[in-house]
Scaffold this active site. Structure first.
Site, PDB file in Angstrom:
ATOM      1  N   LEU A 155       0.854  -1.201   0.000  1.00  0.00           N
ATOM      2  CA  LEU A 155       0.000   0.000   0.000  1.00  0.00           C
ATOM      3  C   LEU A 155       0.885   1.244   0.000  1.00  0.00           C
ATOM      4  O   LEU A 155       0.908   2.022   0.956  1.00  0.00           O
ATOM      5  CB  LEU A 155      -0.954  -0.013   1.196  1.00  0.00           C
ATOM      6  CG  LEU A 155      -2.103   0.986   1.091  1.00  0.00           C
ATOM      7  CD1 LEU A 155      -3.190   0.462   0.161  1.00  0.00           C
ATOM      8  CD2 LEU A 155      -2.700   1.295   2.470  1.00  0.00           C
ATOM      9  N   ILE A 158       1.218   3.547  -5.527  1.00  0.00           N
ATOM     10  CA  ILE A 158       0.271   2.923  -6.471  1.00  0.00           C
ATOM     11  C   ILE A 158      -0.821   2.171  -5.701  1.00  0.00           C
ATOM     12  O   ILE A 158      -2.004   2.252  -6.041  1.00  0.00           O
ATOM     13  CB  ILE A 158       1.013   1.981  -7.439  1.00  0.00           C
ATOM     14  CG1 ILE A 158       2.022   2.770  -8.283  1.00  0.00           C
ATOM     15  CG2 ILE A 158       0.028   1.255  -8.346  1.00  0.00           C
ATOM     16  CD1 ILE A 158       3.005   1.901  -9.079  1.00  0.00           C
ATOM     17  N   ARG A 178       5.213  -4.029   5.273  1.00  0.00           N
ATOM     18  CA  ARG A 178       6.006  -4.319   6.467  1.00  0.00           C
ATOM     19  C   ARG A 178       5.595  -3.396   7.619  1.00  0.00           C
ATOM     20  O   ARG A 178       5.627  -3.778   8.783  1.00  0.00           O
ATOM     21  CB  ARG A 178       7.496  -4.176   6.158  1.00  0.00           C
ATOM     22  CG  ARG A 178       8.019  -5.286   5.262  1.00  0.00           C
ATOM     23  CD  ARG A 178       9.349  -4.946   4.689  1.00  0.00           C
ATOM     24  NE  ARG A 178       9.292  -3.689   3.935  1.00  0.00           N
ATOM     25  CZ  ARG A 178      10.312  -3.156   3.278  1.00  0.00           C
ATOM     26  NH1 ARG A 178      11.470  -3.767   3.286  1.00  0.00           N
ATOM     27  NH2 ARG A 178      10.177  -2.027   2.617  1.00  0.00           N
ATOM     28  N   ARG A 235       5.750  -6.954  -9.391  1.00  0.00           N
ATOM     29  CA  ARG A 235       6.896  -7.578 -10.059  1.00  0.00           C
ATOM     30  C   ARG A 235       6.684  -9.085 -10.145  1.00  0.00           C
ATOM     31  O   ARG A 235       6.237  -9.712  -9.163  1.00  0.00           O
ATOM     32  CB  ARG A 235       8.191  -7.319  -9.281  1.00  0.00           C
ATOM     33  CG  ARG A 235       8.858  -6.001  -9.595  1.00  0.00           C
ATOM     34  CD  ARG A 235       9.481  -5.967 -10.997  1.00  0.00           C
ATOM     35  NE  ARG A 235      10.139  -4.705 -11.267  1.00  0.00           N
ATOM     36  CZ  ARG A 235       9.593  -3.638 -11.878  1.00  0.00           C
ATOM     37  NH1 ARG A 235       8.343  -3.687 -12.277  1.00  0.00           N
ATOM     38  NH2 ARG A 235      10.286  -2.549 -12.093  1.00  0.00           N
ATOM     39  N   GLU A 264      10.509 -11.934 -17.968  1.00  0.00           N
ATOM     40  CA  GLU A 264       9.916 -11.241 -19.124  1.00  0.00           C
ATOM     41  C   GLU A 264      10.931 -11.122 -20.253  1.00  0.00           C
ATOM     42  O   GLU A 264      12.111 -10.920 -19.987  1.00  0.00           O
ATOM     43  CB  GLU A 264       9.450  -9.849 -18.678  1.00  0.00           C
ATOM     44  CG  GLU A 264       8.325  -9.947 -17.659  1.00  0.00           C
ATOM     45  CD  GLU A 264       7.940  -8.603 -17.056  1.00  0.00           C
ATOM     46  OE1 GLU A 264       8.474  -7.567 -17.499  1.00  0.00           O
ATOM     47  OE2 GLU A 264       7.108  -8.605 -16.138  1.00  0.00           O
ATOM     48  N   HIS A 282       3.108  -6.603 -19.444  1.00  0.00           N
ATOM     49  CA  HIS A 282       3.711  -5.525 -18.648  1.00  0.00           C
ATOM     50  C   HIS A 282       3.362  -4.136 -19.225  1.00  0.00           C
ATOM     51  O   HIS A 282       4.247  -3.394 -19.662  1.00  0.00           O
ATOM     52  CB  HIS A 282       5.233  -5.701 -18.565  1.00  0.00           C
ATOM     53  CG  HIS A 282       5.853  -4.966 -17.400  1.00  0.00           C
ATOM     54  ND1 HIS A 282       6.943  -5.422 -16.710  1.00  0.00           N
ATOM     55  CD2 HIS A 282       5.519  -3.794 -16.798  1.00  0.00           C
ATOM     56  CE1 HIS A 282       7.262  -4.575 -15.741  1.00  0.00           C
ATOM     57  NE2 HIS A 282       6.403  -3.565 -15.778  1.00  0.00           N
ATOM     58  N   VAL A 283       2.074  -3.838 -19.207  1.00  0.00           N
ATOM     59  CA  VAL A 283       1.596  -2.578 -19.803  1.00  0.00           C
ATOM     60  C   VAL A 283       1.096  -1.588 -18.747  1.00  0.00           C
ATOM     61  O   VAL A 283       0.427  -0.615 -19.082  1.00  0.00           O
ATOM     62  CB  VAL A 283       0.484  -2.834 -20.846  1.00  0.00           C
ATOM     63  CG1 VAL A 283       1.043  -3.590 -22.039  1.00  0.00           C
ATOM     64  CG2 VAL A 283      -0.710  -3.587 -20.232  1.00  0.00           C
ATOM     65  N   GLY A 284       1.443  -1.832 -17.474  1.00  0.00           N
ATOM     66  CA  GLY A 284       0.918  -1.006 -16.384  1.00  0.00           C
ATOM     67  C   GLY A 284       1.004   0.489 -16.636  1.00  0.00           C
ATOM     68  O   GLY A 284       0.035   1.229 -16.440  1.00  0.00           O
TER      69      GLY A 284
HETATM   70  P1  NAP Z   1       6.136   2.503  -3.162  1.00  0.00           P
HETATM   71  O1  NAP Z   1       5.366   3.766  -2.972  1.00  0.00           O
HETATM   72  O2  NAP Z   1       7.534   2.419  -2.683  1.00  0.00           O
HETATM   73  O3  NAP Z   1       5.268   1.322  -2.515  1.00  0.00           O
HETATM   74  C1  NAP Z   1       5.787   0.036  -2.292  1.00  0.00           C
HETATM   75  C2  NAP Z   1       4.987  -0.580  -1.155  1.00  0.00           C
HETATM   76  O4  NAP Z   1       5.412  -1.934  -0.978  1.00  0.00           O
HETATM   77  C3  NAP Z   1       5.200   0.133   0.165  1.00  0.00           C
HETATM   78  O5  NAP Z   1       3.942   0.342   0.755  1.00  0.00           O
HETATM   79  C4  NAP Z   1       6.009  -0.841   1.002  1.00  0.00           C
HETATM   80  O6  NAP Z   1       5.638  -0.714   2.378  1.00  0.00           O
HETATM   81  C5  NAP Z   1       5.605  -2.190   0.397  1.00  0.00           C
HETATM   82  N1  NAP Z   1       6.666  -3.180   0.546  1.00  0.00           N
HETATM   83  C6  NAP Z   1       7.970  -3.043   0.216  1.00  0.00           C
HETATM   84  N2  NAP Z   1       8.640  -4.151   0.523  1.00  0.00           N
HETATM   85  C7  NAP Z   1       7.750  -5.012   1.060  1.00  0.00           C
HETATM   86  C8  NAP Z   1       7.848  -6.330   1.598  1.00  0.00           C
HETATM   87  N3  NAP Z   1       9.033  -6.980   1.664  1.00  0.00           N
HETATM   88  N4  NAP Z   1       6.713  -6.917   2.060  1.00  0.00           N
HETATM   89  C9  NAP Z   1       5.537  -6.268   2.028  1.00  0.00           C
HETATM   90  N5  NAP Z   1       5.379  -5.005   1.524  1.00  0.00           N
HETATM   91  C10 NAP Z   1       6.485  -4.402   1.062  1.00  0.00           C
HETATM   92  O7  NAP Z   1       6.206   2.125  -4.705  1.00  0.00           O
HETATM   93  P2  NAP Z   1       5.113   2.374  -5.855  1.00  0.00           P
HETATM   94  O8  NAP Z   1       5.414   3.635  -6.565  1.00  0.00           O
HETATM   95  O9  NAP Z   1       3.733   2.171  -5.292  1.00  0.00           O
HETATM   96  O10 NAP Z   1       5.506   1.149  -6.830  1.00  0.00           O
HETATM   97  C11 NAP Z   1       5.415  -0.172  -6.336  1.00  0.00           C
HETATM   98  C12 NAP Z   1       5.936  -1.184  -7.326  1.00  0.00           C
HETATM   99  O11 NAP Z   1       5.049  -1.297  -8.436  1.00  0.00           O
HETATM  100  C13 NAP Z   1       7.273  -0.850  -7.999  1.00  0.00           C
HETATM  101  O12 NAP Z   1       8.375  -1.197  -7.165  1.00  0.00           O
HETATM  102  C14 NAP Z   1       7.235  -1.681  -9.259  1.00  0.00           C
HETATM  103  O13 NAP Z   1       7.823  -2.943  -9.021  1.00  0.00           O
HETATM  104  C15 NAP Z   1       5.740  -1.867  -9.521  1.00  0.00           C
HETATM  105  N6  NAP Z   1       5.323  -1.184 -10.755  1.00  0.00           N
HETATM  106  C16 NAP Z   1       4.838  -1.929 -11.795  1.00  0.00           C
HETATM  107  C17 NAP Z   1       4.422  -1.290 -12.954  1.00  0.00           C
HETATM  108  C18 NAP Z   1       3.847  -2.067 -14.111  1.00  0.00           C
HETATM  109  O14 NAP Z   1       3.932  -1.593 -15.236  1.00  0.00           O
HETATM  110  N7  NAP Z   1       3.261  -3.218 -13.889  1.00  0.00           N
HETATM  111  C19 NAP Z   1       4.540   0.093 -13.092  1.00  0.00           C
HETATM  112  C20 NAP Z   1       5.042   0.816 -12.013  1.00  0.00           C
HETATM  113  C21 NAP Z   1       5.418   0.172 -10.851  1.00  0.00           C
HETATM  114  P3  NAP Z   1       6.699  -1.096   3.561  1.00  0.00           P
HETATM  115  O15 NAP Z   1       7.978  -0.384   3.234  1.00  0.00           O
HETATM  116  O16 NAP Z   1       6.022  -0.648   4.808  1.00  0.00           O
HETATM  117  O17 NAP Z   1       6.844  -2.577   3.510  1.00  0.00           O
END
Ligand code: NAP
Length: 324
Positions: A155, A158, A178, A235, A264, A282-284
């Site tokens: 959370l 995104i 976490r 991921r 991928e 992977h079109v997010g």
């Molecule tokens: P963010 O703001 O850093 O959010 C990541 C969340 O994951 C944080 O709430 C974090 O909370 C949690 N987290 C991290 N490590 C964890 C663990 N070991 N166990 C449980 N929760 C964990 O990042 P964001 O901007 O939302 O992006 C998140 C991810 O989306 C990116 O890293 C990327 O891999 C993916 N993404 C995919 C696409 C796509 O095209 N499909 C596009 C953009 C991003 P805590 O630190 O409290 O654990």
């Protein structure tokens, strides 16, 4: 600090968005190589590279091969391809592209969720194949969003944008990170297993890397149960894909919607063969609008570092690093 940006050599290994490349070329001294391999650089070039702009794997050995390296500007918010901890040890800044893609990826997650439940892709194929005329209406879907209990894993930016959208759908929302997030109205679960037991739909937006590798495994899918839906927009490395394919095949979960995969662009045959899996390449964030914004942020981070001594979006591991 460099007086003129055009004196700064920026290395672009492998593919990068055209807009980033064009802006780097007009602002800096651009050098391109086919992949992030030190063997592709002669000694003079290795010593002159002060920045890398990339969307490929940048490992410790590559970082160590560039003695003048100051910054790695990663295209994408997920930066698991970059060894950021090693960069931090070497005093090298790493930047990513958060925020500018948040709403787009959240939109995609909702589309993927609805598509997984209501089978719009298959329904359209039914129409295009002439089956509406030949056989009648598309069969009623067993899946529905109605009454679902959603658990968001990750959370963050995104994940919260997805949760805000889901509020409008009238479903219950809980989450696992976490650490709990201050000021959100959703139920917090300190363990992934606890969340999977409490909900029937998991949406993962968790980042890649060692800490999350294969966190979605047989135990988690069995806790989700036979009505369970698993959506992954985070991921692919977070999923044990063999366990997921087996759970889909055996009906131990109901369906999955996946935008990301472990290797991928290769998708396991076992997932391709699963009729209850909805698969996207992977079109997010993949709209022209959002990819342009990401491309600009890559270059604006470089300009921020070399001109203003302040990159716009440093990753947490290197936030403390100052320009030399
Ligand atoms: P963010 O703001 O850093 O959010 C990541 C969340 O994951 C944080 O709430 C974090 O909370 C949690 N987290 C991290 N490590 C964890 C663990 N070991 N166990 C449980 N929760 C964990 O990042 P964001 O901007 O939302 O992006 C998140 C991810 O989306 C990116 O890293 C990327 O891999 C993916 N993404 C995919 C696409 C796509 O095209 N499909 C596009 C953009 C991003 P805590 O630190 O409290 O654990």
């Amino acid at each position: 600090m460099t007086a003129s940006l055009s004196d700064v050599t920026v290395l672009v290994p492998a593919r990068l968005h055209d807009r980033s490349v064009a802006r780097i070329e007009e602002t800096f001294r651009l050098h391109r190589i086919a992949k992030a391999d030190p063997a592709l650089l002669d000694e003079d070039m290795r010593k002159s590279v002060r920045a890398v702009a990339s969307m490929c794997v940048i490992d410790a050995a590559f970082i160590d091969s560039l003695p003048a390296l100051e910054i790695i500007a990663n295209f994408g918010v997920g930066y698991d391809a970059v060894d950021a901890q090693h960069a931090a040890r070497r005093g090298v800044m790493v930047t990513n592209t958060p925020d500018v893609l948040t709403e787009e990826v959240a939109d995609t997650a909702i589309g993927l969720l609805l598509n997984t439940l209501r089978e719009f892709g298959r329904a359209e194929n039914w129409l295009r194949a002439g089956n509406w005329v030949l056989k009648g209406p598309y069969p009623l879907t067993r899946g529905t969003l109605r009454g679902r209990r959603i658990g968001i894993v990750g959370l963050g930016r995104i994940g919260q944008a997805i949760a805000r959208r889901l509020e409008g759908f009238g479903v219950s929302i809980a989450y696992h990170n976490r650490n709990p997030v201050e000021g959100v109205p959703y139920a917090y679960h300190p363990t992934l297993l606890g969340l999977a037991e409490a909900v029937d739909t998991l949406i993962s937006v968790a980042p890649g890397g060692a800490a999350t590798a294969k966190m979605f495994n047989t135990e988690v899918f069995d806790a989700l149960g036979p009505e369970g839906v698993f959506i992954n927009i985070g991921r692919g490395s977070t999923v044990d894909e063999d366990s997921l394919a087996a759970a889909l095949r055996d009906g131990r979960i109901f369906a999955a919607g996946l935008d990301v995969f472990a290797d991928e662009p290769h998708v396991p045959v076992s997932l391709l063969d699963a009729p209850n899996a909805t698969l996207l390449p992977h079109v997010g964030s993949a709209s022209v609008h959002t990819r342009n914004a990401m491309a600009d942020l890559v270059v604006d981070n470089l300009i921020g570092w070399f001109r203003d001594r302040a990159p716009l979006t440093p990753v947490p591991e290197t936030r403390h690093i100052k320009p030399r």
